[in-house]
Structure formats: C-alpha cells, structure tokens
Scaffold this active site. Structure first.
Site, mmCIF file in Angstrom:
data_model
loop_
_atom_site.group_PDB
_atom_site.id
_atom_site.type_symbol
_atom_site.label_atom_id
_atom_site.label_comp_id
_atom_site.label_asym_id
_atom_site.label_seq_id
_atom_site.Cartn_x
_atom_site.Cartn_y
_atom_site.Cartn_z
ATOM 1 N N ASP A 175 3.471 9.535 -0.787
ATOM 2 C CA ASP A 175 2.303 8.732 -0.402
ATOM 3 C C ASP A 175 2.105 7.641 -1.450
ATOM 4 O O ASP A 175 2.183 7.931 -2.650
ATOM 5 C CB ASP A 175 1.057 9.634 -0.337
ATOM 6 C CG ASP A 175 0.003 9.103 0.622
ATOM 7 O OD1 ASP A 175 -0.028 7.874 0.844
ATOM 8 O OD2 ASP A 175 -0.776 9.909 1.163
ATOM 9 N N HIS A 181 0.828 -1.216 0.000
ATOM 10 C CA HIS A 181 0.000 0.000 0.000
ATOM 11 C C HIS A 181 0.857 1.259 0.000
ATOM 12 O O HIS A 181 0.337 2.348 -0.211
ATOM 13 C CB HIS A 181 -0.924 -0.007 1.222
ATOM 14 C CG HIS A 181 -1.982 -1.068 1.140
ATOM 15 N ND1 HIS A 181 -3.295 -0.788 0.875
ATOM 16 C CD2 HIS A 181 -1.904 -2.421 1.244
ATOM 17 C CE1 HIS A 181 -3.986 -1.905 0.837
ATOM 18 N NE2 HIS A 181 -3.161 -2.917 1.066
HETATM 19 P P1 ADP Z 1 -3.413 6.401 4.830
HETATM 20 O O1 ADP Z 1 -3.692 4.993 4.430
HETATM 21 O O2 ADP Z 1 -1.961 6.741 4.776
HETATM 22 O O3 ADP Z 1 -3.998 6.772 6.163
HETATM 23 P P2 ADP Z 1 -5.286 7.322 2.699
HETATM 24 O O4 ADP Z 1 -5.603 8.704 2.260
HETATM 25 O O5 ADP Z 1 -4.934 6.410 1.592
HETATM 26 O O6 ADP Z 1 -4.118 7.426 3.792
HETATM 27 O O7 ADP Z 1 -6.524 6.696 3.458
HETATM 28 C C1 ADP Z 1 -7.089 7.278 4.592
HETATM 29 C C2 ADP Z 1 -8.501 6.762 4.795
HETATM 30 O O8 ADP Z 1 -8.922 7.066 6.136
HETATM 31 C C3 ADP Z 1 -9.522 7.430 3.885
HETATM 32 O O9 ADP Z 1 -10.520 6.486 3.558
HETATM 33 C C4 ADP Z 1 -10.087 8.552 4.763
HETATM 34 O O10 ADP Z 1 -11.400 8.959 4.413
HETATM 35 C C5 ADP Z 1 -10.076 7.903 6.118
HETATM 36 N N1 ADP Z 1 -9.899 8.902 7.200
HETATM 37 C C6 ADP Z 1 -8.886 9.773 7.336
HETATM 38 N N2 ADP Z 1 -9.042 10.515 8.424
HETATM 39 C C7 ADP Z 1 -10.179 10.111 9.014
HETATM 40 C C8 ADP Z 1 -10.890 10.502 10.202
HETATM 41 N N3 ADP Z 1 -10.431 11.459 11.017
HETATM 42 N N4 ADP Z 1 -12.034 9.851 10.494
HETATM 43 C C9 ADP Z 1 -12.488 8.878 9.685
HETATM 44 N N5 ADP Z 1 -11.872 8.466 8.563
HETATM 45 C C10 ADP Z 1 -10.727 9.065 8.222
HETATM 46 O O1 F6P Z 2 -1.458 2.610 4.083
HETATM 47 C C1 F6P Z 2 -0.449 2.651 4.996
HETATM 48 C C2 F6P Z 2 -0.818 2.184 6.401
HETATM 49 O O2 F6P Z 2 0.251 1.824 7.129
HETATM 50 C C3 F6P Z 2 -1.707 0.983 6.382
HETATM 51 O O3 F6P Z 2 -1.043 -0.196 6.598
HETATM 52 C C4 F6P Z 2 -2.655 1.304 7.464
HETATM 53 O O4 F6P Z 2 -3.920 1.146 6.947
HETATM 54 C C5 F6P Z 2 -2.530 2.781 7.764
HETATM 55 O O5 F6P Z 2 -1.406 3.220 7.122
HETATM 56 C C6 F6P Z 2 -2.625 3.098 9.243
HETATM 57 O O6 F6P Z 2 -1.462 2.830 9.960
HETATM 58 P P1 F6P Z 2 -1.430 2.040 11.333
HETATM 59 O O7 F6P Z 2 -1.995 0.694 11.060
HETATM 60 O O8 F6P Z 2 0.004 2.019 11.732
HETATM 61 O O9 F6P Z 2 -2.287 2.812 12.281
#
Ligand code: ADP
Ligand code: F6P
Length: 468
Positions: free
Chosen positions: A374, A163
């Site tokens: 990212d 990911h």
């Molecule tokens: P990462 O996997 O690094 O956290 P992404 O942008 O790929 O970043 O995915 C984040 C996911 O978490 C998205 O589906 C987003 O809508 C959700 N998300 C982020 N912040 C919040 C929050 N404060 N509350 C609920 N969902 C959240």
């Molecule tokens: O997408 C990257 C990632 O590390 C995922 O493995 C995981 O969904 C997310 O970020 C949140 O991180 P953690 O599991 O360390 O809270």
C-alpha cells in the site's frame, strides 16, 4: 459566473465527487479512496480548479462549484473507461506497481487510450491554468500529463504526486510503455512519492532504462531538452485534527457505544476498513482470524470483528474474484462460529458517512491494517487520530504508513502464524503499553498532517530547479 483561469489547478483521474444513480435520478456522491480524502481537505478554502472524470461514461457534465473549488468534469467514452481506466490504469499499472500480487496484463490498445486520455487532461489543465500557475497532477493514471502539459504551457509549474508505490526497476521494466511513462513524468518540475524507496526506484528506472537520454545526479534528472526534474519523498497524511475532533463529539462517542451494544458488548472488538482490493490483504487477515477462532485463541462470543469492504472496480475480474473469496470466507467463519443473532464477523460491503467511519474507529479496540502492499494507507492514520490513548494498531510492514507509525504492532501479512501472534499481542498488551504506543503515533500524525504534506509538496515544487 465562474472564473476561467486559476493559479492552482488539480488534475486527478476522479473528481472529489462521483455521479451515481439513485433510483431514477443522478446525484453526486463522495468518490472513494485516499486521494479524495486527502485532497478534499487540502483544497478547502483554496481558490482552485479540479479536473477529473465524473465516474460515468459519456458526455461530461458542465463545470460546477463545490466547497470553494471549481470542478471541471472530463469526458471518458465507454471504450476509454474500459481501456484507459480499467485496462491500462487498473489492469496493467495497478498490479505492476503493487508487487505483481496479481499478474499485470499489457495491451497496446490500452496504452493508446491512456495516452489519448492523458492528452485530454493536459489540454484541460492548459486551458484552466493562469499565467505561471501551479498545476498539481495526481497518481498513476496521469503519468504522461506532465510532458503533454509542458509542451502546451512551458510557463506553468508542474508537480506530480504518486499516491501508490513506485515499483523496483526489475518489475517496472516489464511495462512495454516504460520509456513513455518516464519521459511523461520528466515533464514535471517536481515529483513527490510516498516513501524514499519509491523516489529511489524512479531515479533508478531513469538511470537504467533511459540511458544516454537523461543525466541523473542525486535526486535530479535532466532530460535531453536541458529541463530538470526533482524526485523526493513527501509522505501523505490526513486531516488529523478534523478526525480527532469528529471522533470526540458526543454524537460519535454515543454511536461508538451503540455499535458495541448492537454487537452484544463484546470484550474486544477488532476492525478492518479497506476498499475491496486484492492489495489490502483482507484474505490473509481473514485466514489468520479464522484459524484463531478455530483454535480458540479468539473466543467468538467475546471477540467480534467488523470488516468494512468498500466496493471498488467491480467490473474487473480480479476484483470479482477477491470479493467472492472474501465473502466465502466470512460465510464460512460465521457458519462455523455464530450463535443465534451473534456472528463473530460483521461484513459491510458499502460506503458510510464520515461520522459512521469515525464511530467505528472509536469503537474498535484493535485496528487490523494488513495490506500486501500500500502506498500509504490513510485508514491507519485515521484510526490513530480517532483515539486519545486507547486502542491498538496492527500494521503491515508493506504500507507506507509503517515507515512513520513505528509504535504500531508491525506484522508481515504473508506470515500467518506471526500475524496471529501479533494480533494476540495487541489484544493482550497491558494498558500502559498500548497507551504509550498510541500517544507516540498520535503525536506523529498531529505533527505531520495533510496540510503539512500539501505545504511541503507545494514549497518543494515552487523551489524545484528548472535548470541544472
Ligand atoms: P485507498 O486510497 O487505497 O482506498 P486509504 O486507506 O489510503 O486507501 O484511503 C481510504 C479512504 O477511504 C479513507 O479516508 C477511509 O476512511 C475511506 N473509506 C474507506 N472505506 C470507506 C467506506 N466504506 N465508506 C466511507 N469511507 C471509506
Ligand atoms: O490511492 C489509490 C487510488 O487509486 C486513488 O487514485 C483513488 O483515490 C482510489 O485508489 C480509488 O480508486 P478508483 O478511483 O479506481 O475507484
């Protein structure tokens, strides 16, 4: 009674739900991050098992069912949380795989814990997999699982999806465990990456670091046992229709209007949504906005900014550091530019239900997605899905999403001066230009949604050649 063998087994560091304390009781809550957002919708309706950590140290809770899935918690001791999860996964690999934005730390004890926990995941997957089942392993926390699982169950098809980015070999080679991780991954039949560059970085690392032990031809790597593994890009996506439908419900539309009203009906509303992680470029974004408020290119009475910063990995020093920097900057901006009851920046450090996230997306005129690196960034795609043809997306060139969302306002977050100009362009673009861009991006995310991603990954896995 649950089934005890499954044709599809998912192995990810976390379960889709996290065990958290609420008052004096423990409850399950949705886990943070993009992996869970994506895989939750993929697994709905498929009769599979998901193995992962419950989010708390100690004995694992018993297996349970949720949304047609059987969830199998894996136990991690307190030491393993420190060494495998916080240490090797998030102190060594995470910064190394994200362009060393902070310096990675390497400890032999962490590496040993990582291997031990990876074996535990492999054993659990081997127990649950039916004859010739498919096991889909996820992310950087489980890179040795394919090899350990292959030793236990030569009959199963093993896929792994990363990911996050896979780093260039010049960075990857810093890792003392580099050979073990490459051999770990080569136990799989198919390896999926977010971008072509990530797959190429992996293939180059095999060629350069494993030397005679392997043969690399095109996107195939053959290891010493004659087993072949294919590496290719399969960019992840979101449940586009789900988000579009949710965003268009009267409830979400009304809540979006209410959010704007609560902020004093600003002329323009900007939004950032990120886990509070140093990779997400929140500090750079705030610096650009602070300068714009100061210079007057943004008027603090008319243009408001919401920053959602989801709590993440809070015991790690680098995360405590970024939190304190972000909170100080928000405090400074609001201190300098607020009028009574009307701060320019609304800072929200907590999780929200999906409807509330959708309402924020709908409410925002401009979405700021400015990571320094990212793998994909699903938030960018969610914002696009939540808008018919309104809105504008400012997107960092250093995200996987930038490869697909070419009609966004692309920016280099390190270049503060140009980022400011890009934000201004997005705010001031004629409606017709913004509509054209949003419509094109929406077509892209509708065509390439998460089901499309999962089908592509699973079909590539099914046909991956085992022998040369
Ligand atoms: P990462 O996997 O690094 O956290 P992404 O942008 O790929 O970043 O995915 C984040 C996911 O978490 C998205 O589906 C987003 O809508 C959700 N998300 C982020 N912040 C919040 C929050 N404060 N509350 C609920 N969902 C959240
Ligand atoms: O997408 C990257 C990632 O590390 C995922 O493995 C995981 O969904 C997310 O970020 C949140 O991180 P953690 O599991 O360390 O809270």
């Amino acid at each position: 009674m649950f089934k005890d063998k499954f044709d599809l087994v998912i192995a990810a560091n976390r379960l889709p739900v996290d065990r958290v304390r609420e008052g004096n009781r423990s409850v399950w809550r949705r886990s943070p991050g993009g992996l869970v957002t994506a895989m939750e919708s993929v697994m709905r309706g498929r009769d599979g098992a998901w193995i992962g950590w419950s989010g708390v140290p100690g004995k694992a809770p018993a297996a349970f069912e949720q949304d047609d899935m059987c969830l199998h918690p894996i136990a991690l001791s307190s030491d393993e949380v420190t060494d495998y999860y916080e240490g090797f996964s998030n102190g060594s690999l995470w910064p190394l795989y994200h362009d060393v934005i902070v310096p990675p730390t390497f400890r032999r004890r962490w590496q040993a814990a990582y291997e031990k926990v990876n074996r535990r995941f492999a054993e659990a997957a081997a127990d649950l997999a039916a004859d010739k089942a498919t096991v889909w392993v996820h992310d950087y926390q489980l890179q040795q699982v394919p090899q350990f699982l292959r030793e236990l169950r030569p009959d199963v098809r093993i896929g792994w999806f990363n990911h996050i980015p896979f780093p260039p070999v010049e960075l990857f080679m810093q890792l003392p465990a580099r050979d073990s991780l490459l051999h770990g991954l080569l136990g799989a039949d198919f390896l999926g990456f977010q971008r072509r560059t990530d797959a190429q970085n992996f293939l180059r690392a095999c060629r350069q670091l494993l030397g005679e032990d392997v043969a690399v031809r095109g996107d195939l790597v053959q290891n010493g046992d004659g087993q072949v593994c294919r590496a290719a890009a399969v960019p992840i996506s979101i449940d586009t229709r789900g988000m579009a439908e949710l965003a268009s419900t009267p409830k979400v539309q009304a809540r979006a209007a209410e959010i704007r009203e609560q902020l004093g009906n600003p002329e323009k509303l900007l939004l950032g949504v990120d886990r509070l992680d140093y990779t997400k470029g929140i500090r750079h974004r705030l610096k650009a906005l602070e300068e714009m408020y100061r210079e007057g290119s943004l008027n603090s009475a008319c243009t408001k900014f919401i920053q959602v910063a989801t709590p993440s990995r809070e015991r790690l020093e680098a995360y405590q550091h970024i939190r304190s920097e972000v909170e100080q900057t928000v405090g400074r901006i609001n201190g300098e530019h607020s009028s009574f009851g009307a701060p320019p920046v609304t800072y929200l450090h907590r999780s929200f239900p999906r409807e509330e996230m959708a309402a924020m997306f709908v409410a925002a005129d401009v979405m700021l997605v400015t990571p320094l690196r990212d793998g994909m960034n699903l938030v960018a795609k969610e914002y696009v899905a939540a808008h018919d043809d309104s809105g504008a997306l400012v997107l960092s060139e250093f995200t996987g999403a930038a490869t697909e969302l070419k009609q966004s306002y692309l920016c280099n977050p390190h270049d503060i001066a140009r980022t400011k100009r890009t934000i201004t362009r997005a705010l001031e673009a004629p409606d017709e230009e913004r509509r054209r861009r949003m419509r094109a991006m929406r077509r892209q995310v509708l065509r390439h949604d998460v089901q499309h991603w999962a089908e592509r990954f699973l079909s590539d896995l099914a046909v991956a050649p085992r022998q040369p």
